[in-house]
Write a protein that holds these residues in place. Structure first.
Motif, PDB file in Angstrom:
ATOM      1  N   GLU A   1       0.841  -1.198   0.000  1.00 13.34           N
ATOM      2  CA  GLU A   1       0.000   0.000   0.000  1.00 13.34           C
ATOM      3  C   GLU A   1       0.879   1.252   0.000  1.00 13.34           C
ATOM      4  O   GLU A   1       1.974   1.255   0.562  1.00 13.34           O
ATOM      5  CB  GLU A   1      -0.905   0.007   1.235  1.00 13.34           C
ATOM      6  N   ALA A   2       0.394   2.315  -0.642  1.00  9.39           N
ATOM      7  CA  ALA A   2       1.138   3.580  -0.718  1.00  9.39           C
ATOM      8  C   ALA A   2       0.258   4.723  -0.207  1.00  9.39           C
ATOM      9  O   ALA A   2      -0.943   4.791  -0.506  1.00  9.39           O
ATOM     10  CB  ALA A   2       1.574   3.853  -2.155  1.00  9.39           C
ATOM     11  N   TYR A  59      -6.659   2.592  -8.327  1.00  9.59           N
ATOM     12  CA  TYR A  59      -6.312   1.901  -7.089  1.00  9.59           C
ATOM     13  C   TYR A  59      -7.463   1.993  -6.087  1.00  9.59           C
ATOM     14  O   TYR A  59      -8.128   3.038  -5.971  1.00  9.59           O
ATOM     15  CB  TYR A  59      -5.060   2.522  -6.449  1.00  9.59           C
ATOM     16  N   GLN A  60      -7.661   0.938  -5.339  1.00 12.83           N
ATOM     17  CA  GLN A  60      -8.633   0.959  -4.242  1.00 12.83           C
ATOM     18  C   GLN A  60      -7.999   1.611  -3.020  1.00 12.83           C
ATOM     19  O   GLN A  60      -6.785   1.612  -2.861  1.00 12.83           O
ATOM     20  CB  GLN A  60      -9.078  -0.476  -3.902  1.00 12.83           C
ATOM     21  N   ARG A  61      -8.857   2.131  -2.132  1.00 14.39           N
ATOM     22  CA  ARG A  61      -8.377   2.824  -0.949  1.00 14.39           C
ATOM     23  C   ARG A  61      -8.641   2.000   0.308  1.00 14.39           C
ATOM     24  O   ARG A  61      -9.595   1.239   0.371  1.00 14.39           O
ATOM     25  CB  ARG A  61      -9.100   4.170  -0.780  1.00 14.39           C
ATOM     26  N   THR A  62      -7.780   2.188   1.300  1.00 16.48           N
ATOM     27  CA  THR A  62      -8.031   1.654   2.640  1.00 16.48           C
ATOM     28  C   THR A  62      -8.756   2.724   3.446  1.00 16.48           C
ATOM     29  O   THR A  62      -8.848   3.890   3.031  1.00 16.48           O
ATOM     30  CB  THR A  62      -6.720   1.272   3.346  1.00 16.48           C
ATOM     31  N   LYS A  63      -9.241   2.353   4.608  1.00  7.13           N
ATOM     32  CA  LYS A  63      -9.980   3.305   5.439  1.00  7.13           C
ATOM     33  C   LYS A  63      -9.097   4.456   5.908  1.00  7.13           C
ATOM     34  O   LYS A  63      -9.605   5.556   6.175  1.00  7.13           O
ATOM     35  CB  LYS A  63     -10.568   2.568   6.636  1.00  7.13           C
ATOM     36  N   ASP A  64      -7.798   4.219   6.050  1.00  9.69           N
ATOM     37  CA  ASP A  64      -6.911   5.283   6.534  1.00  9.69           C
ATOM     38  C   ASP A  64      -6.179   5.998   5.390  1.00  9.69           C
ATOM     39  O   ASP A  64      -5.157   6.655   5.607  1.00  9.69           O
ATOM     40  CB  ASP A  64      -5.915   4.756   7.557  1.00  9.69           C
ATOM     41  N   GLY A  65      -6.667   5.858   4.152  1.00 13.58           N
ATOM     42  CA  GLY A  65      -6.176   6.683   3.058  1.00 13.58           C
ATOM     43  C   GLY A  65      -5.072   6.099   2.204  1.00 13.58           C
ATOM     44  O   GLY A  65      -4.601   6.743   1.263  1.00 13.58           O
ATOM     45  N   TYR A  66      -4.623   4.869   2.480  1.00 19.07           N
ATOM     46  CA  TYR A  66      -3.584   4.246   1.654  1.00 19.07           C
ATOM     47  C   TYR A  66      -4.203   3.689   0.370  1.00 19.07           C
ATOM     48  O   TYR A  66      -5.389   3.297   0.335  1.00 19.07           O
ATOM     49  CB  TYR A  66      -2.908   3.105   2.417  1.00 19.07           C
ATOM     50  N   ILE A  79       4.362   2.025 -10.005  1.00 22.10           N
ATOM     51  CA  ILE A  79       3.354   2.894  -9.407  1.00 22.10           C
ATOM     52  C   ILE A  79       2.979   3.959 -10.428  1.00 22.10           C
ATOM     53  O   ILE A  79       3.855   4.612 -11.018  1.00 22.10           O
ATOM     54  CB  ILE A  79       3.889   3.542  -8.121  1.00 22.10           C
ATOM     55  N   SER A  80       1.714   4.112 -10.669  1.00 19.99           N
ATOM     56  CA  SER A  80       1.235   5.080 -11.655  1.00 19.99           C
ATOM     57  C   SER A  80       1.710   6.484 -11.306  1.00 19.99           C
ATOM     58  O   SER A  80       1.703   6.896 -10.132  1.00 19.99           O
ATOM     59  CB  SER A  80      -0.291   5.043 -11.711  1.00 19.99           C
ATOM     60  N   LEU A  81       2.121   7.230 -12.324  1.00 21.53           N
ATOM     61  CA  LEU A  81       2.548   8.616 -12.114  1.00 21.53           C
ATOM     62  C   LEU A  81       1.412   9.472 -11.585  1.00 21.53           C
ATOM     63  O   LEU A  81       1.639  10.529 -10.974  1.00 21.53           O
ATOM     64  CB  LEU A  81       3.065   9.196 -13.432  1.00 21.53           C
ATOM     65  N   SER A  82       0.177   9.017 -11.815  1.00 29.32           N
ATOM     66  CA  SER A  82      -0.974   9.787 -11.353  1.00 29.32           C
ATOM     67  C   SER A  82      -1.052   9.869  -9.833  1.00 29.32           C
ATOM     68  O   SER A  82      -1.726  10.742  -9.290  1.00 29.32           O
ATOM     69  CB  SER A  82      -2.267   9.187 -11.903  1.00 29.32           C
TER      70      SER A  82
END
Length: 538
Positions: free
Chosen positions: A460-461, A482-489, A504-507
């Protein structure tokens, strides 16, 4: 003048008999008593065995000669049709599975008790898809050990970095040399659980012998100062090797003998292939370890002849001694000295260095025996790979083992090693300043601890600027999903077979942190041998 083996043996025994008779006359003992009759009987029995062996070996020689002629014909035909060959092409040209077997009549001669049991030579195939026609067959005999089993670690090592293409061209046969069905099934179930893909694809097989295969081992003669238990152990071991070799023989072109307490060097299959292709067709054994019967490669077409020799003398000596005697019989001249003999054997038995397999078992399969043997030619293992990573504060919820810290691993000084994780555990790399990251690589496990892998875990990033991320996402559409985690990763990757690698996408923009999140409990420890945060231009 050439004298056949049978005539030579006859002259030898006539001479021995005359000598015994002359000794009896001189000493007045006659031919009765003092065990003389016993010795003469044993001489005659051995003579009969050798004469029979000569007769059968002539048959085998003719069969092998015919098979070799056919192989040469096919190889020549393929070589003429393909022109230049890469190593892979040449290896595949050699993939001509032999169908030669030791005749059952011969087996019954050496193991007469088999005549009472029709199915005594049919293995119990507990796991197997019947794979044949491969280049490399690997045989691993295993028995129930009193202290510790090393089998699973051995399999983890053998499959550690083997590619899918290599797996398609090999078979690993686990021969559980026990007749207790409950124990055999427990081993098979453990393998099914830990190696589901290998079992399903057919690269892994588990077999066991029928109880009727083994003769009565309680009446063996004690020789070489060995105890009765040790004589029984080595005799059964000879029978186990023979059974496994005969089962493996029709499955592939080459047979590699391994043990259940070893580790393998990375890329060992490619190394075996490359070394084999450099040899002439005259060799009988290629050695990839200097220890005992570990890492010995044979042509499958030679296995019937080799097994027959083992069975002739299976009660007399250990397997590695018998193998050396076989070479002596084939090429050594009794009228020459030992040095000349060694030179002749060296043409048939060729050693590869450095060794590809290391013995790691401490407790022998012989109860009570400690066997701390190490192959000095194996060298040191590369247990981690170093990279220059960007400055970061690293933390983890895992309990670290000894000095194998995450900090040292991130700096490339060692590997990271921790106790078994549970769901929710993490490994965090928090950069000292936001960075543009192009990609990542995390490898778990190593050659000495191949089973300590991360599974069911994700990468996760954490974006440094969420506003910029959302803007870039809207502008670029499908470039960012990308999907998100609850804490923003952002969930940017997962571990597959202990490895997580990706771009990792440049976006995403600049990244503040990368986290490895563990999704479920694990029964094994975690070891990271490689950590690489790839920056632009690296």
């Amino acid at each position: 003048m050439r004298v056949s083996l049978g005539r030579a043996v006859t002259l030898l025994f006539l001479g021995a008999a005359c000598s015994l008779s002359w000794y009896a006359v001189r000493t007045g003992t006659g031919t009765r008593g003092d065990g003389l009759d016993k010795y003469q009987t044993e001489f005659l029995e051995l003579r009969q065995r050798l004469l029979y062996a000569e007769k059968e070996n002539k048959k085998r020689s003719q069969e092998l000669s015919s098979a070799l002629d056919e192989i040469k014909r096919v190889v020549a035909k393929r070589e003429n049709s393909t022109g230049n060959h890469t190593d892979d092409t040449r290896w595949n040209v050699l993939n001509l599975t032999s169908k030669l077997f030791v005749h059952l009549a011969n087996m019954y001669y050496y193991l007469p008790h088999l005549q009472k049991h029709e199915d005594s030579l049919h293995p119990n195939v507990v796991i197997g898809q019947g794979r044949t026609g491969v280049s490399l067959v690997m045989g691993i005999p295993t028995v129930k050990r009193e202290k510790q089993s090393y089998l699973i670690d051995t399999l983890n090592s053998l499959f550690f970095d083997v590619s899918e293409e290599q797996k398609k061209d090999c078979v690993v046969i686990i021969f559980v040399a026990e007749v207790n069905a409950e124990y055999v099934n427990s081993i098979a179930e453990d393998i099914r659980t830990r190696f589901p893909n290998e079992v399903q694809s057919g690269v892994l097989e588990v077999i066991s012998p029928p109880a009727s295969y083994y003769p009565d081992l309680s009446t063996l003669k004690e020789t070489f100062g060995d105890s009765k238990e040790r004589v029984r152990w080595r005799t059964k071991q000879n029978l186990d090797y023979s059974f496994l070799m005969l089962y493996a023989q029709p499955k592939g072109t080459f047979y590699l003998q391994l043990e259940d307490d070893i580790i393998a060097k990375p890329q060992y299959i490619q190394s075996v292939k490359s070394f084999t292709l450099k040899q002439s067709s005259e060799w009988m054994i290629l050695e990839f370890s200097q220890l005992g019967f570990i890492g010995k490669l044979f042509k499958s077409e030679d296995l019937p002849f080799i097994v027959e020799f083992f069975l002739m003398f299976y009660k007399d000596k250990p397997i590695d001694w018998l193998l050396d005697h076989l070479l002596w019989v084939k090429v050594c001249n009794p009228e020459k000295d030992a040095k000349h003999c060694d030179k002749q054997k060296a043409h048939l038995r060729i050693r590869s260095k450095p060794s590809l397999f290391q013995h790691v078992g401490f407790h022998s399969s012989l109860a009570g025996k400690i066997q701390n043997l190490k192959d000095k030619d194996f060298g040191k293992n590369a247990l981690h790979k170093a990279h220059v990573n960007p400055p970061a504060k690293v933390t983890t919820s895992l309990k670290v083992y000894q000095h194998y810290t995450l900090e040292r691993a991130y700096e490339g000084k060692d590997f990271f090693w921790a106790f078994a994780p549970v769901a929710g555990d993490y490994i965090l790399f928090n950069f000292l300043e936001p960075l543009t990251v192009e990609g990542y690589l995390f490898k778990s496990g190593n050659i000495e601890h191949p089973g300590d892998k991360l599974n069911n875990a994700g990468v996760e990033a954490l974006p440094a600027d969420e506003t910029e991320l959302l803007k870039e996402s809207a502008d670029n559409g499908s470039k960012y999903n990308y999907q998100r985690t609850k804490d923003g990763y952002l969930k940017i990757g997962t571990f597959e077979n202990g490895v997580a690698e990706g771009i990792i996408s440049l976006s995403v923009g600049k990244i503040q942190a990368i986290r490895l999140s563990i999704h479920s409990n694990s029964s094994v420890w975690v070891l990271l041998n490689e950590i690489f945060i790839r920056m632009p231009g690296k």
